[in-house]
Design an enzyme around this catalytic site. Structure first.
Site, PDB file in Angstrom:
ATOM      1  N   HIS A 189      17.055   3.248 -26.814  1.00  0.00           N
ATOM      2  CA  HIS A 189      16.165   3.981 -28.373  1.00  0.00           C
ATOM      3  C   HIS A 189      17.253   5.208 -28.920  1.00  0.00           C
ATOM      4  O   HIS A 189      17.144   5.557 -29.791  1.00  0.00           O
ATOM      5  CB  HIS A 189      15.321   4.635 -27.393  1.00  0.00           C
ATOM      6  CG  HIS A 189      13.998   4.221 -26.697  1.00  0.00           C
ATOM      7  ND1 HIS A 189      13.233   5.200 -26.075  1.00  0.00           N
ATOM      8  CD2 HIS A 189      13.894   2.706 -26.577  1.00  0.00           C
ATOM      9  CE1 HIS A 189      12.739   3.963 -25.008  1.00  0.00           C
ATOM     10  NE2 HIS A 189      12.434   2.740 -26.119  1.00  0.00           N
ATOM     11  N   ALA A 243      12.412  16.035 -11.104  1.00  0.00           N
ATOM     12  CA  ALA A 243      13.549  15.434 -11.007  1.00  0.00           C
ATOM     13  C   ALA A 243      15.255  16.297 -10.866  1.00  0.00           C
ATOM     14  O   ALA A 243      15.834  16.169 -10.378  1.00  0.00           O
ATOM     15  CB  ALA A 243      13.996  14.971 -12.647  1.00  0.00           C
TER      16      ALA A 243
HETATM   17  P1  OAD Z   1       6.634  10.569 -21.424  1.00  0.00           P
HETATM   18  O1  OAD Z   1       7.071  11.934 -22.123  1.00  0.00           O
HETATM   19  O2  OAD Z   1       5.693   9.483 -22.412  1.00  0.00           O
HETATM   20  O3  OAD Z   1       6.786  10.603 -20.298  1.00  0.00           O
HETATM   21  C1  OAD Z   1       7.171  11.721 -19.962  1.00  0.00           C
HETATM   22  C2  OAD Z   1       6.963  12.268 -18.598  1.00  0.00           C
HETATM   23  O4  OAD Z   1       7.899  12.403 -17.404  1.00  0.00           O
HETATM   24  C3  OAD Z   1       5.645  11.756 -17.587  1.00  0.00           C
HETATM   25  O5  OAD Z   1       5.655  10.967 -17.101  1.00  0.00           O
HETATM   26  C4  OAD Z   1       5.654  13.438 -17.047  1.00  0.00           C
HETATM   27  O6  OAD Z   1       4.773  13.159 -15.802  1.00  0.00           O
HETATM   28  C5  OAD Z   1       7.479  13.164 -16.714  1.00  0.00           C
HETATM   29  N1  OAD Z   1       7.787  14.566 -16.084  1.00  0.00           N
HETATM   30  C6  OAD Z   1       7.363  15.527 -16.482  1.00  0.00           C
HETATM   31  N2  OAD Z   1       8.570  16.736 -16.339  1.00  0.00           N
HETATM   32  C7  OAD Z   1       9.106  16.159 -15.360  1.00  0.00           C
HETATM   33  C8  OAD Z   1      10.160  16.539 -14.467  1.00  0.00           C
HETATM   34  N3  OAD Z   1      10.714  18.225 -14.501  1.00  0.00           N
HETATM   35  N4  OAD Z   1      10.648  16.200 -13.378  1.00  0.00           N
HETATM   36  C9  OAD Z   1      10.356  14.809 -13.348  1.00  0.00           C
HETATM   37  N5  OAD Z   1       9.250  14.289 -14.261  1.00  0.00           N
HETATM   38  C10 OAD Z   1       8.747  14.827 -15.270  1.00  0.00           C
HETATM   39  O7  OAD Z   1       8.090  10.186 -21.960  1.00  0.00           O
HETATM   40  P2  OAD Z   1       8.994   9.523 -21.862  1.00  0.00           P
HETATM   41  O8  OAD Z   1       8.555   7.973 -20.662  1.00  0.00           O
HETATM   42  O9  OAD Z   1      10.327   8.696 -21.726  1.00  0.00           O
HETATM   43  O10 OAD Z   1      10.292   6.224 -27.250  1.00  0.00           O
HETATM   44  O11 OAD Z   1       8.710   8.207 -23.228  1.00  0.00           O
HETATM   45  C11 OAD Z   1       9.342   7.174 -23.086  1.00  0.00           C
HETATM   46  C12 OAD Z   1       9.444   6.776 -24.738  1.00  0.00           C
HETATM   47  O12 OAD Z   1       8.353   6.813 -25.575  1.00  0.00           O
HETATM   48  C13 OAD Z   1      10.465   7.875 -25.386  1.00  0.00           C
HETATM   49  O13 OAD Z   1      11.520   7.610 -25.254  1.00  0.00           O
HETATM   50  C14 OAD Z   1       9.692   8.192 -26.767  1.00  0.00           C
HETATM   51  C15 OAD Z   1       8.195   7.843 -26.596  1.00  0.00           C
HETATM   52  O14 OAD Z   1       7.928   6.653 -27.401  1.00  0.00           O
HETATM   53  C16 OAD Z   1      10.712   6.313 -28.625  1.00  0.00           C
HETATM   54  O15 OAD Z   1      10.865   7.222 -29.249  1.00  0.00           O
HETATM   55  C17 OAD Z   1      11.019   5.004 -28.505  1.00  0.00           C
END
Ligand code: OAD
Length: 252
Positions: free
Chosen positions: A123, A235
């Site tokens: 991204h 994590a």
């Molecule tokens: P999200 O904000 O959708 O999800 C974050 C995930 O991390 C969730 O499933 C939480 O449960 C988990 N989480 C939070 N704190 C944590 C920790 N300390 N250890 C482990 N897990 C933890 O973020 P992404 O999956 O990265 O794209 O979102 C994907 C994409 O959606 C991003 O890159 C962004 C967004 O749209 C763009 O900007 C194009």
């Protein structure tokens, strides 16, 4: 504090035997560095906006100043952040396996700062800027009061070099990520909600090709029921514990 999840011997055996480990990270891995996850409530001035409404080309066309300023705020958070033990454990794991591909959806650059070398940024990266009209990366521009500043070459508006909703991912990064998902023996999905495509399809491609899959997440996701091992926890705690279990008696 919640107990650490149990790391089963077959996961450790698979990690020791793996020829190619692929990892997909999401914003959860940077949460412990103080960078809020994408779907976490925003704070302060930005609380009234949803990220999905700011991270689009339409939002930028409608109000470039607002979108630029939001990214300035996010850049400020990232500039103050340092890699956490989760990032550092992945950099260490890379040194211990024959082939390691780290695919990240994060735009904060913290994996590279932690020492990871083979990083695929799906991204983009918040620290880079490009021209909205020409899509060319721009390193410097003359000081100006314009917000956003303008491209020194064509006068177009400057924007962060990240992928917004509705935009295509960088083709070579996506191709390399797919190749890694389809050829690895072990695939980790770490700190990602596994909701945003096409990144969310990568673990499923690894499953289809018969790789062992491991999820490390603070919560359950749509991927959880499909993986070989779901390690529930942060994590920053689970990854160092995994490394420690891998080498219980480090050489001194
Ligand atoms: P999200 O904000 O959708 O999800 C974050 C995930 O991390 C969730 O499933 C939480 O449960 C988990 N989480 C939070 N704190 C944590 C920790 N300390 N250890 C482990 N897990 C933890 O973020 P992404 O999956 O990265 O794209 O979102 C994907 C994409 O959606 C991003 O890159 C962004 C967004 O749209 C763009 O900007 C194009």
């Amino acid at each position: 504090m919640a107990a650490l999840p149990e790391i089963l011997p077959d996961l450790l055996d698979a990690l020791r035997a793996a020829r190619h480990v692929a990892v997909l990270t999401g914003s959860g891995i940077s949460a412990e560095s103080g960078v809020p996850t994408f779907r976490d409530a925003q704070t302060g001035l930005w609380a009234k906006y949803r990220p999905e409404e700011l991270a689009t080309p339409e939002a930028f066309r409608r109000n470039p100043r607002l979108v630029w300023e939001w990214y300035e705020w996010r850049r400020g958070l990232v500039a103050k952040a340092a890699p956490n033990p989760g990032h550092l454990a992945l950099a260490e794991l890379e040194r211990r396996v024959p082939r390691f591909t780290l695919i990240t959806q994060n735009v904060d650059g913290l994996h590279q700062q932690a020492g990871s070398r083979n990083v695929i940024e799906l991204h983009g990266n918040l620290r880079r800027t490009k021209c909205f009209d020409e899509s060319r990366v721009v390193d410097t521009w003359p000081a100006t009061d314009d917000v956003p500043p303008r491209c020194p070459r064509c006068g177009g508006l400057l924007r962060p070099d990240v992928v917004w909703f509705g935009e295509a991912l960088p083709q070579s990064a996506l191709a390399a990520a797919i190749e890694a998902a389809q050829t690895c023996d072990l695939f980790f999905a770490i700190g990602t909600s596994a909701l945003v495509q096409p990144a969310a399809s990568l673990p499923f491609q690894a499953i289809q090709r018969g790789a062992m899959t491991v999820e490390i997440n603070a919560d359950a996701t749509p991927l959880t029921p499909r993986v070989t091992h779901a390690l529930r926890g942060s994590a920053g705690e689970v990854l160092p514990a995994l490394l420690k279990a891998l080498t219980p008696y480090p050489l001194s």
